[in-house]
Design a protein around this motif. Structure first.
Motif, PDB file in Angstrom:
ATOM      1  N   THR A   1       0.851  -1.183   0.000  1.00 49.89           N
ATOM      2  CA  THR A   1       0.000   0.000   0.000  1.00 49.89           C
ATOM      3  C   THR A   1       0.890   1.237   0.000  1.00 49.89           C
ATOM      4  O   THR A   1       2.088   1.150   0.292  1.00 49.89           O
ATOM      5  CB  THR A   1      -0.902   0.031   1.228  1.00 49.89           C
ATOM      6  N   GLU A   2       0.314   2.384  -0.322  1.00 48.47           N
ATOM      7  CA  GLU A   2       1.099   3.614  -0.301  1.00 48.47           C
ATOM      8  C   GLU A   2       1.649   3.876   1.091  1.00 48.47           C
ATOM      9  O   GLU A   2       2.787   4.340   1.252  1.00 48.47           O
ATOM     10  CB  GLU A   2       0.245   4.795  -0.762  1.00 48.47           C
ATOM     11  N   GLN A   3       0.876   3.580   2.116  1.00 51.58           N
ATOM     12  CA  GLN A   3       1.355   3.774   3.490  1.00 51.58           C
ATOM     13  C   GLN A   3       2.549   2.873   3.780  1.00 51.58           C
ATOM     14  O   GLN A   3       3.528   3.314   4.389  1.00 51.58           O
ATOM     15  CB  GLN A   3       0.233   3.486   4.484  1.00 51.58           C
ATOM     16  N   GLN A   4       2.479   1.623   3.330  1.00 46.20           N
ATOM     17  CA  GLN A   4       3.609   0.712   3.546  1.00 46.20           C
ATOM     18  C   GLN A   4       4.861   1.186   2.818  1.00 46.20           C
ATOM     19  O   GLN A   4       5.970   1.100   3.367  1.00 46.20           O
ATOM     20  CB  GLN A   4       3.229  -0.694   3.081  1.00 46.20           C
TER      21      GLN A   4
ATOM     22  N   GLN B   1       5.665   4.297   2.106  1.00 43.10           N
ATOM     23  CA  GLN B   1       6.189   5.458   2.820  1.00 43.10           C
ATOM     24  C   GLN B   1       6.860   5.048   4.122  1.00 43.10           C
ATOM     25  O   GLN B   1       7.901   5.600   4.497  1.00 43.10           O
ATOM     26  CB  GLN B   1       5.068   6.463   3.082  1.00 43.10           C
ATOM     27  N   GLU B   2       6.289   4.085   4.819  1.00 42.29           N
ATOM     28  CA  GLU B   2       6.904   3.603   6.060  1.00 42.29           C
ATOM     29  C   GLU B   2       8.243   2.931   5.769  1.00 42.29           C
ATOM     30  O   GLU B   2       9.215   3.104   6.528  1.00 42.29           O
ATOM     31  CB  GLU B   2       5.954   2.632   6.766  1.00 42.29           C
TER      32      GLU B   2
END
Length: 525
Positions: free
Chosen positions: A496-499, A501-502
């Motif tokens: 995911t985009e969040q993953q 970025q993390e």
């Protein structure tokens, strides 16, 4: 890097051609250094259609030598890289009003026979409504043809060639660009030499290296580098011209079942591929669009997206649109300018331009395709033979020696995956199979003693684990998050985009806490 050492060859550019030249030359016993201004395979060589193929459509342009050589090379690559390359069956639906059946049959017959020894199944006619899985195509499309080619992880192919070059003694420098090169005559009766200034693009630090010869494999920047290397008073030196042609791709959720790919005829006489990709997706490409320069890199245009969608929607039972696209990428092919007005007709064959002044040679590589990189490297060495033959310990050798991680027969690939899964029985079998498809037998070096998921370190999502990331940083020159997400692996596609970025935040901190060299110094860690 030993600045006092006189290398036999300095290779400029760390795409597939540069990596292949470095491997070939180092394996002959020559001293080799290679520099790349960004990440390895960071431009064209990670943005291909991921195929090892002869180029069926090139027969229409009478490129018989290129097709024959590529089909022969396909056999070699399947043998030396069975961990990252494997056969792929292609289906070409037949549509009335485009190429007639007799022409397709003739082309496929040539394709089956022009390349010499062929181990893959030959072409045949197929009934699309009788396939094991539903075709995913319109019901009105019932007949077609099937033939064989192969798939490859292009960016991994570059890395394994570089690792092989390093194993044979080559000095590999990432994030290092050539800023100046001068031919220098010896003042003490020794060898004339190139004196080159290199700059680390991360730190700005400059250094000097010396070489007896230079090979310019700078890809889309080949003409610019040719001018820098071979400038003359008034810049009257003769230089080849390059034609930059952009090839763009889109990735969408899986469009059809089965492990075959589709090759689709378009009404402009071009073809578009639909290829199973990363298990859950379909890769669609490519385009042929002139690109003026590389000032802003390669970016797919809205027109290209529309072109690819329109091309596949002529065939699909359930059309797709721009909202289905989950990833886009584009690469620029540095083709030799043969003055063709049609980008699709510009030759994909390679042209080697040799310039020698004061007995200091420079070979610039124009054009080429990923399938023929190994043969291109041999041709470069043939060009340099007058200067290097007496220094080399052996002749051509790369057709038979397996790339790192691939010391097994291609027929034994499934057995090697099963052996890995048995050895690490407590780990997820699907994860191990994906790891093997990136690293082959080197998967054992990554996993080492790990027997539980916790021992693999942090789970970043998308099948990416901390232990592999650390291996990529230490052993494969990965210095930035995108090196890992989109080139060393394709795990970014599954996150995911969040993953993503993390992971980027974690990797930035990780890199800050360990010095990331411009060349791998940690192989003995």
């Amino acid at each position: 890097m030993n600045t006092n050492h006189l290398y036999d060859i300095l290779v400029i550019g760390g795409g597939i051609n540069g990596a292949g030249v470095a491997r070939d030359a180092a394996g002959r016993g020559l001293s080799v250094a290679l520099c790349e201004q960004a990440d390895f395979a960071g431009a064209t060589s990670s943005a291909s259609t991921k195929l090892i193929h002869g180029g069926l459509r090139y027969l229409e342009y009478y490129e018989f030598r290129l097709v024959a050589e590529a089909l022969s090379e396909r056999e070699h690559l399947l043998d030396i890289a069975p961990h990252i390359a494997w056969p792929l069956r292609f289906v070409m639906p037949h549509v009335a009003g485009l190429r007639p059946r007799w022409m397709i049959r003739l082309g496929l017959w040539l394709y089956d026979h022009i390349g010499g020894r062929i181990s893959l199944p030959k072409s045949r006619g197929v009934h699309l409504n009788r396939m094991v899985h539903p075709s995913g195509l319109k019901k009105s499309i019932t007949r077609g043809f099937a033939y064989s080619d192969a798939w490859v992880d292009d960016a991994r192919l570059v890395i394994f060639n570089l690792l092989s070059a390093q194993e044979h003694g080559a000095e590999i420098m990432a994030r290092t660009r050539l800023v100046d090169a001068q031919r220098s005559e010896s003042q003490d009766g020794g060898d004339n030499r190139w004196v080159c200034t290199l700059e680390n693009t991360r730190t700005g630090e400059r250094s000097t290296v010396q070489a007896r010869a230079i090979v310019n494999t700078a890809g889309p920047w080949v003409a610019k580098m040719d001018h820098l290397l071979n400038a003359s008073p008034g810049d009257q030196a003769k230089h080849a011209a390059v034609k930059l042609v952009r090839g763009s791709h889109i990735v969408v959720p899986r469009l059809f079942d089965g492990e075959h790919a589709y090759i689709l005829q378009n009404d402009d006489k071009r073809i578009v591929f639909m290829i199973p990709y990363e298990e859950r997706y379909t890769l669609i490409g490519t385009t042929d669009v002139p690109q003026e320069n590389m000032d802003h890199g390669a970016q797919i245009s809205a027109e290209e997206e529309a072109y690819l969608l329109r091309a596949v929607n002529q065939y699909l039972a359930h059309p797709i649109n721009e909202r289905d696209i989950v990833w886009r990428y584009a690469g620029v092919r540095p083709l030799f300018d043969d003055e063709s007005d049609n980008p699709s007709a510009v030759t994909r064959d390679y042209t080697l331009v040799l310039q020698s002044e004061r007995e200091l040679p420079c070979v610039s590589v124009y054009g080429g395709k990923i399938t023929t990189y190994r043969r291109l490297a041999e041709s470069v060495m043939d060009k340099l033979a007058p200067w290097m033959q007496s220094r080399a310990h052996r002749a051509s050798w790369t057709a038979t020696e397996a790339l790192p991680g691939a010391k097994f027969k291609r027929a034994d690939r499934a057995d090697e995956v099963a052996r890995l899964q048995k050895k690490y029985a407590q780990l997820d079998a699907a994860y191990l199979a994906r790891l093997f498809s990136r690293h082959g037998l080197k998967s054992h070096s990554i996993l080492r003693e790990a027997q539980t998921s916790a021992e693999l370190g942090r789970d970043f999502g998308g099948g990416l684990r901390q232990r592999e990331v650390e291996y990529l940083a230490v052993h494969e020159w990965a210095c930035e998050a995108d090196d890992v997400l989109w080139r060393r692996t394709k795990c970014g596609l599954h996150m995911t985009e969040q993953q993503r970025q993390e992971f980027k935040a974690w990797f930035t901190e990780f890199s800050a806490n360990r010095f990331c060299p411009s060349r791998m110094q940690a192989k003995n860690d």
